[in-house]
Design a protein around this motif. Structure first.
Motif: not given
Length: 234
Positions: A89-90, A93, A96-97, A118-119, A121-122
């Motif tokens: 996940e980290e 994300k 994504a950034e 979560q990743a 969605k990001a």
């Protein structure tokens, strides 16, 4: 008093210079971290040119976050493949950034990692901002239905993406129907993979209808779904 045009232009120029310096500083710091963690990967990045392939390197979240920081500041990399690793996940994300900042990357392959919802969605949110990525493969990352709906929203906003791989992600029917609807907005996508997503007959019909309306889409993969005979005819 309002600043003159020349003064305003100079201020903007200085701001861009400051941002570039900050990005280079972040990239240099990330490279030091990568050299300390995985010197082999640091060397691979230095020699990458426009293409970097790190498939099957047992990369975890920690290394993935470092790579993402470097990608955010990079200006030459056009293709990045991090397939068959252990990114979670980290890392997802962070990537994504990076996509929000990077202006050169055209192809990103992240198949068979552990990104999760979560990743996913990001990354979907990042696609609404990024205007350079043309091919994104997320096969086998279990991003789930909510992330799938995010991808549908991304397709409505993004007109750059031409190839999207979402197979084996447990998207389900609701998200996949949302993606079908989004195809009426997105006119650049030529290839879409939705295999192994537990899609039912009605969802297949919705996708078939979307394909007929979207003349750009030439490849639609729906294997390993319980479609049924009626859906297959659609």
């Amino acid at each position: 008093d309002f600043p003159s045009y020349d003064n305003l232009r100079e201020q903007i120029k200085q701001l861009h210079k400051q941002l570039d310096e900050e990005r280079r500083s972040h990239a240099a710091t990330a490279m030091l971290l990568l050299e300390a963690t995985r010197s082999d990967l640091a060397e691979a990045w230095k020699e990458a040119g426009t293409s970097l392939k790190l498939d099957g390197k047992k990369l975890d979240d920690k290394v993935g976050v470092i790579l993402a920081k470097m990608l955010a500041a990079d200006t030459k990399l056009e293709e990045m493949s991090v397939v068959d690793n252990q990114l979670g996940e980290e890392a997802g994300k962070a990537l994504a950034e990076a996509l929000k900042a990077n202006k050169s990357l055209k192809t990103l392959h992240l198949r068979n990692n552990k990104l999760g919802q979560q990743a996913g969605k990001a990354l979907a949110a990042a696609l609404q901002i990024n205007v350079t990525v043309r091919e994104l493969s997320l096969r086998g990352n279990q991003i789930g239905g909510e992330a799938g709906k995010g991808m549908a929203e991304a397709l409505k906003a993004n007109q750059t993406l031409t190839c999207l791989g979402l197979s084996f992600n447990r998207l389900g029917d609701e998200a996949s129907r949302a993606i079908a609807e989004a195809l009426t907005f997105h006119k650049r996508l030529t290839s879409l993979s939705l295999s192994g997503n537990q899609l039912a007959s009605e969802t297949c019909k919705a996708l078939a209808k979307a394909v007929r309306a979207n003349t750009a889409l030439t490849e639609l993969y729906l294997g390993d779904n319980p479609l049924g005979d009626e859906a297959g005819k659609a």
